[in-house]
Design an enzyme around this catalytic site. Structure first.
Site, PDB file in Angstrom:
ATOM      1  N   HIS A  16      45.945  34.184  50.215  1.00 10.09           N
ATOM      2  CA  HIS A  16      44.863  35.063  50.645  1.00 10.09           C
ATOM      3  C   HIS A  16      43.528  34.399  50.300  1.00 10.09           C
ATOM      4  CE1 HIS A  16      42.063  38.463  50.532  1.00 10.09           C
ATOM      5  NE2 HIS A  16      42.905  39.102  51.336  1.00 10.09           N
ATOM      6  N   ASP A  18      40.648  35.354  49.142  1.00  7.53           N
ATOM      7  CA  ASP A  18      40.078  35.690  47.827  1.00  7.53           C
ATOM      8  C   ASP A  18      40.892  35.072  46.705  1.00  7.53           C
ATOM      9  OD1 ASP A  18      38.046  37.224  48.960  1.00  7.53           O
ATOM     10  OD2 ASP A  18      39.269  39.051  48.944  1.00  7.53           O
ATOM     11  N   LYS A  19      42.213  35.003  46.885  1.00  6.20           N
ATOM     12  CA  LYS A  19      43.060  34.409  45.848  1.00  6.20           C
ATOM     13  C   LYS A  19      42.924  32.882  45.813  1.00  6.20           C
ATOM     14  CE  LYS A  19      44.242  37.340  43.340  1.00  6.20           C
ATOM     15  NZ  LYS A  19      43.785  37.148  41.979  1.00  6.20           N
ATOM     16  N   GLU A  44      32.175  30.554  40.056  1.00 10.14           N
ATOM     17  CA  GLU A  44      32.457  31.356  41.240  1.00 10.14           C
ATOM     18  C   GLU A  44      32.769  30.428  42.411  1.00 10.14           C
ATOM     19  OE1 GLU A  44      32.571  34.510  40.729  1.00 10.14           O
ATOM     20  OE2 GLU A  44      31.535  34.565  38.805  1.00 10.14           O
ATOM     21  N   GLU A  57      27.584  28.734  35.905  1.00 12.31           N
ATOM     22  CA  GLU A  57      27.021  28.117  34.703  1.00 12.31           C
ATOM     23  C   GLU A  57      28.132  27.553  33.832  1.00 12.31           C
ATOM     24  OE1 GLU A  57      22.924  30.563  33.898  1.00 12.31           O
ATOM     25  OE2 GLU A  57      24.700  31.159  32.762  1.00 12.31           O
ATOM     26  N   LYS A 176      49.819  39.799  52.681  1.00 16.65           N
ATOM     27  CA  LYS A 176      49.510  41.002  51.913  1.00 16.65           C
ATOM     28  C   LYS A 176      50.737  41.910  51.924  1.00 16.65           C
ATOM     29  CE  LYS A 176      45.326  42.760  52.212  1.00 16.65           C
ATOM     30  NZ  LYS A 176      44.065  43.370  52.732  1.00 16.65           N
ATOM     31  N   PHE A 250      49.677  37.196  63.511  1.00 22.84           N
ATOM     32  CA  PHE A 250      48.911  36.773  62.338  1.00 22.84           C
ATOM     33  C   PHE A 250      49.046  35.257  62.203  1.00 22.84           C
ATOM     34  CE2 PHE A 250      48.272  37.822  57.495  1.00 22.84           C
ATOM     35  CZ  PHE A 250      47.119  37.077  57.482  1.00 22.84           C
ATOM     36  N   ASP A 258      39.159  34.618  57.280  1.00 26.18           N
ATOM     37  CA  ASP A 258      38.219  35.488  56.578  1.00 26.18           C
ATOM     38  C   ASP A 258      37.694  34.734  55.364  1.00 26.18           C
ATOM     39  OD1 ASP A 258      36.725  37.671  55.835  1.00 26.18           O
ATOM     40  OD2 ASP A 258      38.421  38.910  55.211  1.00 26.18           O
ATOM     41  N   ALA A 259      36.444  34.965  55.007  1.00 29.53           N
ATOM     42  CA  ALA A 259      35.875  34.317  53.823  1.00 29.53           C
ATOM     43  C   ALA A 259      36.522  34.871  52.561  1.00 29.53           C
ATOM     44  CB  ALA A 259      34.367  34.530  53.774  1.00 29.53           C
ATOM     45  N   ARG A 264      37.304  39.361  43.933  1.00 34.13           N
ATOM     46  CA  ARG A 264      37.326  40.507  44.850  1.00 34.13           C
ATOM     47  C   ARG A 264      38.670  41.243  44.854  1.00 34.13           C
ATOM     48  NH1 ARG A 264      34.183  39.411  50.494  1.00 34.13           N
ATOM     49  NH2 ARG A 264      36.018  38.138  50.910  1.00 34.13           N
ATOM     50  N   LYS A 265      39.611  40.810  44.031  1.00 34.49           N
ATOM     51  CA  LYS A 265      40.925  41.457  44.005  1.00 34.49           C
ATOM     52  C   LYS A 265      41.258  41.926  42.581  1.00 34.49           C
ATOM     53  CE  LYS A 265      42.014  41.402  48.298  1.00 34.49           C
ATOM     54  NZ  LYS A 265      40.580  41.425  48.694  1.00 34.49           N
ATOM     55  N   LYS A 285      36.300  32.532  34.386  1.00 33.20           N
ATOM     56  CA  LYS A 285      35.576  32.793  33.140  1.00 33.20           C
ATOM     57  C   LYS A 285      36.344  32.259  31.943  1.00 33.20           C
ATOM     58  CE  LYS A 285      33.517  36.984  35.070  1.00 33.20           C
ATOM     59  NZ  LYS A 285      33.428  38.458  35.021  1.00 33.20           N
ATOM     60  N   LYS A 289      34.088  35.276  27.449  1.00 27.48           N
ATOM     61  CA  LYS A 289      33.677  36.396  28.298  1.00 27.48           C
ATOM     62  C   LYS A 289      34.669  37.546  28.097  1.00 27.48           C
ATOM     63  CE  LYS A 289      31.159  33.099  30.377  1.00 27.48           C
ATOM     64  NZ  LYS A 289      31.025  31.742  29.811  1.00 27.48           N
ATOM     65  N   ASP A 291      34.981  40.249  29.595  1.00 23.83           N
ATOM     66  CA  ASP A 291      35.591  40.733  30.830  1.00 23.83           C
ATOM     67  C   ASP A 291      37.047  40.303  30.891  1.00 23.83           C
ATOM     68  OD1 ASP A 291      33.431  42.042  31.914  1.00 23.83           O
ATOM     69  OD2 ASP A 291      32.789  40.368  33.150  1.00 23.83           O
TER      70      ASP A 291
END
Length: 405
Positions: A16, A18-19, A44, A57, A176, A250, A258-259, A264-265, A285, A289, A291
């Site tokens: 995918h 995003d992955k 990122e 960074e 998916k 597909f 798709d970008a 995003r997941k 990260k 961090k 997060d």
């Protein structure tokens, strides 16, 4: 608490878009931590048609010091990105590991962030950012994860394994899944709806100019077989609604379709919607961090609470402020399933693991290049092996039992 209901979770494959971005970002984290376990990384990634862009960074010995890149590191960054895309399996006209355009916009970490986060003198290392983090565990599955997400991941892991092995040569990397289960007496008992959309080679589709009924039937039968193999016996029935490539075709997928962006997941990465999420992504990260590291330790604590038999389901929240070492709050909710008071767990858990960024990293051994494997098919519910997924270990069980006795 509801006894009977329907619940749904989704997952996405390693291919995918995003992955793909998550995996490239974590490949950079691993590259830098292998050079300097104290490296600071916030990477990122954006992917689109034949393009990969990095931004963020960084700081670290042998990586980026005094405003200069160390010799050879820029080439290693690009090589890590291309190797990740190659491993996933993209060799398509619209996205190919050898030919995509690569842009590196990483730069040095802000001195002001470093001042607040770094350990110095009597000052303990502070959290890399403010925020809230959640951990969750439930006894629905052997790995103490929500069943809907667990099976969504497993379907796509099987598709990927068969694609890589050649057992399903008609599959391409992007996919998916979505699983809806019926719960009775709080336990999953059957699947009411299953959805898989998988990228495929030319012709394996029901609609469009390349449609081939025989080829589509082969793909559909294969995916349905995987669903039946992965879910428990009897979960897939004649009444289960099954949707396989419901758009009909597909062929164009991944970053060409798709970008993709890092982070995003986040619900796929965690608990599939069965528990709250603090909002911060993990991939790209370093473990200063919170997060990332505090979400890992919250899962670790939650899993051990359930494994110790102190609750059948538990949510744990931690909160932090940038530059401050100790958490601002520890919250435990056993959702009415606990055998001890939640306030007692809130007092005991910080005594078993020091919940500062440094304490978490040392306890879970997070300053190591272990993150690429986390960036697809979930950060939680995986098998701990002593090095990877250390937050999935249940080594606090006996200490927890003794502490609340």
């Amino acid at each position: 608490m509801r006894q009977s209901f329907l619940f749904t979770s989704e997952s996405v494959s390693e291919g995918h878009p995003d992955k793909v971005a998550d995996q490239i970002s974590d490949a950079i984290v691993d590259l830098f931590l292998a050079k300097d376990p104290q490296a600071r990384v916030a990477c990122e990634t954006m992917t689109t048609t034949n393009k990969v862009v990095l931004a963020g960074e960084i700081r670290g010995r042998g990586i980026y010091e005094n405003g200069e890149w160390a010799p050879g590191v820029l080439d290693e960054i690009e090589a890590a990105a291309r190797a990740t895309v190659k491993r996933i399996g993209y060799e398509q006209d619209g996205f190919h590991w050898q030919t995509f355009d690569f842009s590196n916009n990483l730069h040095g970490q802000s001195a002001e962030i470093a001042m607040g986060v770094d350990e110095a003198g009597n000052k303990d290392e502070g959290a890399g950012d403010q925020g809230i983090m959640f951990g969750y565990a439930t006894d629905e599955t052997p790995g103490l994860m929500p069943a809907t997400l667990y099976y969504s991941h497993k379907i796509l892991e099987r598709l990927a394994a068969d694609r890589h092995s050649g057992a399903a040569p008609f599959l391409e990397p992007d996919a998916k899944s979505q699983v809806t289960l019926a719960y009775e007496n709080e336990k999953p008992v059957r699947a009411t709806a299953l959805v898989v959309s998988t990228q495929h080679k030319r012709g394996y589709c029901e609609k469009g100019e390349h449609a081939d009924a025989a080829k589509y039937g082969e793909l559909r039968d294969y995916v349905l077989g995987v669903m039946k193999d992965v879910l428990p016996a009897g979960f897939v029935t004649d009444e289960t609604k099954v949707y396989i490539n419901p758009t009909g075709a597909f062929e164009i997928g991944g970053p060409d379709g798709d970008a993709g962006l890092t982070g995003r997941k986040i619900i796929v990465d965690t608990y599939g919607g069965a528990a709250p999420h603090g909002g911060g992504a993990f991939s790209g990260k370093d473990p200063t961090k919170v997060d990332r590291s505090a979400a890992y330790v919250a899962r670790y604590l939650a899993k051990n609470v359930v494994a110790a038999g102190l609750a059948r389901r538990v949510t744990i929240q931690l909160s932090y402020a940038i530059g401050i070492a100790e958490p601002l709050s520890v919250y435990v909710d056993t959702h009415g399933t606990g055998t001890v008071e939640e306030a007692k767990l809130e007092a005991v858990l910080p005594q078993l693991v020091r919940l500062t960024p440094k304490g978490i990293r040392e306890h879970l051994k997070l300053n190591a290049p272990i993150y690429s494997r986390t960036a697809a098919y979930g950060h939680f519910g995986r098998d701990a092996d002593g090095t990877h997924f250390t937050w999935e270990a249940t080594d606090l069980v006996e200490k927890l039992k003794a502490a609340v006795a």
